[in-house]
Design an enzyme around this catalytic site. Sequence first.
Site, PDB file in Angstrom:
ATOM      1  N   ARG A   1       0.816  -1.222   0.000  1.00 22.41           N
ATOM      2  CA  ARG A   1       0.000   0.000   0.000  1.00 22.41           C
ATOM      3  C   ARG A   1       0.851   1.273   0.000  1.00 22.41           C
ATOM      4  O   ARG A   1       0.342   2.360  -0.241  1.00 22.41           O
ATOM      5  CB  ARG A   1      -0.899   0.019   1.241  1.00 22.41           C
ATOM      6  CG  ARG A   1      -1.960  -1.046   1.229  1.00 22.41           C
ATOM      7  CD  ARG A   1      -2.745  -0.979   2.503  1.00 22.41           C
ATOM      8  NE  ARG A   1      -3.555   0.223   2.579  1.00 22.41           N
ATOM      9  CZ  ARG A   1      -4.846   0.276   2.306  1.00 22.41           C
ATOM     10  NH1 ARG A   1      -5.471  -0.802   1.945  1.00 22.41           N
ATOM     11  NH2 ARG A   1      -5.515   1.401   2.385  1.00 22.41           N
TER      12      ARG A   1
ATOM     13  N   ASN B   1      -3.865   7.522   7.698  1.00 21.20           N
ATOM     14  CA  ASN B   1      -3.986   7.401   6.238  1.00 21.20           C
ATOM     15  C   ASN B   1      -4.952   8.472   5.778  1.00 21.20           C
ATOM     16  O   ASN B   1      -5.961   8.709   6.436  1.00 21.20           O
ATOM     17  CB  ASN B   1      -4.602   6.046   5.836  1.00 21.20           C
ATOM     18  CG  ASN B   1      -3.622   4.914   6.006  1.00 21.20           C
ATOM     19  OD1 ASN B   1      -2.476   5.123   6.368  1.00 21.20           O
ATOM     20  ND2 ASN B   1      -4.099   3.712   5.740  1.00 21.20           N
ATOM     21  N   GLY B   2      -4.693   9.057   4.608  1.00 19.75           N
ATOM     22  CA  GLY B   2      -5.637  10.047   4.081  1.00 19.75           C
ATOM     23  C   GLY B   2      -5.024  11.431   4.048  1.00 19.75           C
ATOM     24  O   GLY B   2      -3.800  11.585   4.154  1.00 19.75           O
TER      25      GLY B   2
ATOM     26  N   LYS C   1       1.080  -1.616 -18.050  1.00 17.06           N
ATOM     27  CA  LYS C   1       1.853  -2.606 -17.289  1.00 17.06           C
ATOM     28  C   LYS C   1       3.333  -2.342 -17.469  1.00 17.06           C
ATOM     29  O   LYS C   1       4.096  -2.354 -16.509  1.00 17.06           O
ATOM     30  CB  LYS C   1       1.548  -4.044 -17.754  1.00 17.06           C
ATOM     31  CG  LYS C   1       0.228  -4.643 -17.358  1.00 17.06           C
ATOM     32  CD  LYS C   1       0.044  -4.906 -15.890  1.00 17.06           C
ATOM     33  CE  LYS C   1      -0.421  -3.691 -15.154  1.00 17.06           C
ATOM     34  NZ  LYS C   1      -1.816  -3.421 -15.021  1.00 17.06           N
TER      35      LYS C   1
ATOM     36  N   GLU D   1       4.519   0.942 -15.687  1.00 16.93           N
ATOM     37  CA  GLU D   1       4.454   0.867 -14.222  1.00 16.93           C
ATOM     38  C   GLU D   1       5.641   0.130 -13.614  1.00 16.93           C
ATOM     39  O   GLU D   1       6.168   0.545 -12.600  1.00 16.93           O
ATOM     40  CB  GLU D   1       3.202   0.075 -13.796  1.00 16.93           C
ATOM     41  CG  GLU D   1       1.930   0.852 -13.760  1.00 16.93           C
ATOM     42  CD  GLU D   1       0.804   0.040 -13.146  1.00 16.93           C
ATOM     43  OE1 GLU D   1       0.466  -1.012 -13.709  1.00 16.93           O
ATOM     44  OE2 GLU D   1       0.278   0.459 -12.103  1.00 16.93           O
TER      45      GLU D   1
ATOM     46  N   HIS E   1      -2.419   9.518 -37.770  1.00 14.90           N
ATOM     47  CA  HIS E   1      -2.827  10.892 -37.448  1.00 14.90           C
ATOM     48  C   HIS E   1      -1.801  11.589 -36.549  1.00 14.90           C
ATOM     49  O   HIS E   1      -2.123  12.587 -35.916  1.00 14.90           O
ATOM     50  CB  HIS E   1      -4.215  10.882 -36.795  1.00 14.90           C
ATOM     51  CG  HIS E   1      -5.270  10.334 -37.707  1.00 14.90           C
ATOM     52  ND1 HIS E   1      -5.752  11.026 -38.783  1.00 14.90           N
ATOM     53  CD2 HIS E   1      -5.892   9.130 -37.728  1.00 14.90           C
ATOM     54  CE1 HIS E   1      -6.643  10.287 -39.425  1.00 14.90           C
ATOM     55  NE2 HIS E   1      -6.744   9.122 -38.807  1.00 14.90           N
TER      56      HIS E   1
HETATM   57  O1  M6R Z   1      -8.313  -0.473  -6.916  1.00 16.14           O
HETATM   58  P1  M6R Z   1      -8.671   0.145  -8.223  1.00 16.14           P
HETATM   59  O2  M6R Z   1      -9.003  -0.866  -9.281  1.00 16.14           O
HETATM   60  O3  M6R Z   1      -9.764   1.172  -8.108  1.00 16.14           O
HETATM   61  O4  M6R Z   1      -7.376   0.909  -8.682  1.00 16.14           O
HETATM   62  C1  M6R Z   1      -7.362   1.696  -9.831  1.00 16.14           C
HETATM   63  C2  M6R Z   1      -5.949   2.012 -10.244  1.00 16.14           C
HETATM   64  O5  M6R Z   1      -5.288   2.731  -9.250  1.00 16.14           O
HETATM   65  C3  M6R Z   1      -5.155   0.748 -10.554  1.00 16.14           C
HETATM   66  O6  M6R Z   1      -5.778  -0.033 -11.528  1.00 16.14           O
HETATM   67  C4  M6R Z   1      -3.741   1.106 -11.030  1.00 16.14           C
HETATM   68  O7  M6R Z   1      -3.800   1.728 -12.286  1.00 16.14           O
HETATM   69  C5  M6R Z   1      -2.865  -0.144 -11.061  1.00 16.14           C
HETATM   70  N1  M6R Z   1      -1.575   0.162 -10.530  1.00 16.14           N
HETATM   71  C6  M6R Z   1      -2.719  -0.713 -12.414  1.00 16.14           C
HETATM   72  O8  M6R Z   1      -1.805  -1.757 -12.485  1.00 16.14           O
END
Ligand code: M6R
Length: 614
Positions: free
Chosen positions: A27, A101-102, A491, A494, A510
Site C-alpha cells: 500500500r 492514512n488520508g 503494465k 508501471e 494521425h
Molecule cells: O483499486 P482500483 O481498481 O480502483 O485501482 C485503480 C488504479 O489505481 C489501478 O488499476 C492502477 O492503475 C494499477 N496500478 C494498475 O496496475
Amino acid sequence: MCGIVGYIGKRPAYPILIKGLHRLEYRGYDSAGVALINDQNELTVLKTKGKVADLERYAESKDTSGTIGIAHTRWATHGEPNDRNAHPHYSQSKNLAIIHNGIIENYAVLKTALQKEGFTFQSDTDTEVLVQLIEYVQQNNHCDLCQAVQLALQEVIGAYAIAVIERGNPDLIIAARKSSPLVVGIGEDEFFLASDATPIVEYTHEVVYLEDEEVAIIERNKPLKIVNFKNVEKPLHIKTLEMSISQLEKGGYPHFMLKEIYEQPRTIIDCIRGRINPEGTDVILSGVLDHQEKFLHANRIIIVACGTSWHAGLIGEHLIEDLCRIPVEVEYASEFRYRHPIVRPDDIVIAISQSGETADTLAAVEIARKAGAFIYGICNVIGSSIPRATDSGSYIHVGPEIGVASTKAFTGQVTVLAMLALTIGKLRGSIEPERYHQLIRQLQLIPQKMKTVLGLSDQLADLSKIFTYAHNFIYLGRGYNYPVALEGALKLKEISYIHAEGYPAAEMKHGPIALIDNEMPVIAIATTDSVYEKTISNIQEIKARHGRVVALVTEGNHDVAAMADHVIEIPQVDECLMPLVVSIPLQMLAYYIAINKNRNVDQPRNLAKSVTVE
Ligand code: M6R
C-alpha cells in the site's frame, strides 16, 4: 495508500506489527514506523525512511517491548518521504502518538491556529497537525483521549483513518475513520487493527469494518466499543473473513505479480463459479437479476473507474453495446467527479475497482447517488467501501491481489463484465439465443486457453531480452483489443519505467507514426477478428517506416509472420472474449522486461496499490 496496523493484547506487539507492515507494504513503502508503550508506561516512537526492513534494522538496538502498539507504512502525500515525515507522529508533549492514512485538507488553517497557541512542528505533514490538535483539545477540555479525538475530528475536513495511543495509558487504542478504510480484528483477549484485513487474517477471522465518522474504543480486557462523534454507541456488525493466509504468500514464485499472472486460469474459474448453471446454458448474475426492472429500462450506462479498472471498463463498453444495445460511456472517475456530469435517474452507473477504496471512484459513486442513478459495483476486496456504497454489484472473486500492477483483477473484471452483458442482453432480448449459448461455452473454455498462453513464458522471456533497453514502446490494437493495448502499455511503464503508449492502430497515421523508426518496438495485437484486415494495413504502415513489430496473432496465422519481426501465437477465442487471453502475454512481457532491468516489480517506485487520496 499507506498501511495501518495496531495491536493490543497479551503478546509482544512489535513482531505482530512488523509482520503486519510487511503484509501491507504493497500500500505504500516510502517510510515506516512503530509506536509502542512498554511496561513502564513509556511511549516510544521508532521510525525511518525506507521500507519495513529498514525499520527493522533501525529498531534492532532499541526497546521494542510492550503489548500495545501502532505502526504505519507510508506513501507520501504531504512532505517528502524522510525520517521526520514518517509516521507515527508525537504530539507536542510526546504524550500521544498517531498514525494516519488520508489527507487533512484544512491542515494549513489548523496549523496556523495551533502555532498561535505555541505549538511547534517537527514535520511537514498534515498528520502531525492532527495529533497536536487532539492534544490541544484534550488539554483545554480536560477530557479523555476518546473525547479529545471525537472533538478534534469535528474540526477536520478531509479523509482519514487514524489510530492514537497515549503515554501512561497502556490499555487503550482509539481509532477512527472517514473515507479511508479501517478494520478491527477480534481475537481472544486481543484486538488487531489494520487498514485492510491482510495483516489480521492469520490471527482471527472475526472483524468489524468501521463506517465513516465512527470511533473504535479498543480497550484491553473489555469488549470492542464503536461510537460516533457524539459518543452514541453503534451496533457491532461482526463479519467473518473468507480470505486464507496462503493467498497472502508468494507460494514459491519470486514475486506476487508472477504468482498472480499464473493464478489467472484458477481465478477465472472462481469468478464464474456459481454464476453459470451446471448445464452451462445460462448465466445467473444475481446482482442484475435481483434488479431486473432497472436493467430493462436503463437508457444509458456510465462506467466510472481509474487505471487498469478503466481499461476493463472500455472493454465493458464494447461488450454492453454489442450484446445489450444500451449506450455506454466510460469515464475516468477523477474527471467525472469534477466536471458537473449529466446523470439521470434512469442511468445505471457501474463503478469498477479492484480495491473498492479508490477515492476518485468512490466520489464518482456519491455523485451518481445524489443524481438518483442505480449504482452497480464490480470490485474485488470484499466489504470494501465501494461495494458498501452501491445498490448492487458483483465481486470478481480473484482473491487478494498484492502486486501493485494489477493482473488477475483485470481479467476478473472483464469476466464479470462479460457475464453482466450476457445477463442484460438476455433480459432485454438483444442477444440471439445461439450467440448467448456460444459465448457461455467460450467463457468456460477461457481458463484452458489461459493455461496455453502461460505456456509461452519462455518465448516471452527470450523476447524480453531483445527489448529490455528500448526507451519507448508503442502498443496497438483495434476494437476489443484497443483497451488491451492501453493496458499492455500501462503494465510496462508501471514496472519497468519504460515509456510506453497504447493507441488504436488506425490513429497512428494521425500523428504518432512520426515516432516510428528502426529503434521503436511496436506491439501490435492482430488476432483474427472483425478488424483484422484493417490492423494488418496498420502494421504494414509501420513496417514501411522500419518499425520493429512484435505481432500477437491467432494460432495458425502465417501471413503476419511474413511482415512482423516477432510473432506470438494466441489460441482462437471469440473476439469479445479475446482480451482475457491476449492480455496475459503482455503482462508477462512487461514482467520479464522489468526483471531484466532489476526493477522491484511488486512495489514499483512512486506507486501504491490502492489510491485512497485524490
Ligand atoms: O483499486 P482500483 O481498481 O480502483 O485501482 C485503480 C488504479 O489505481 C489501478 O488499476 C492502477 O492503475 C494499477 N496500478 C494498475 O496496475
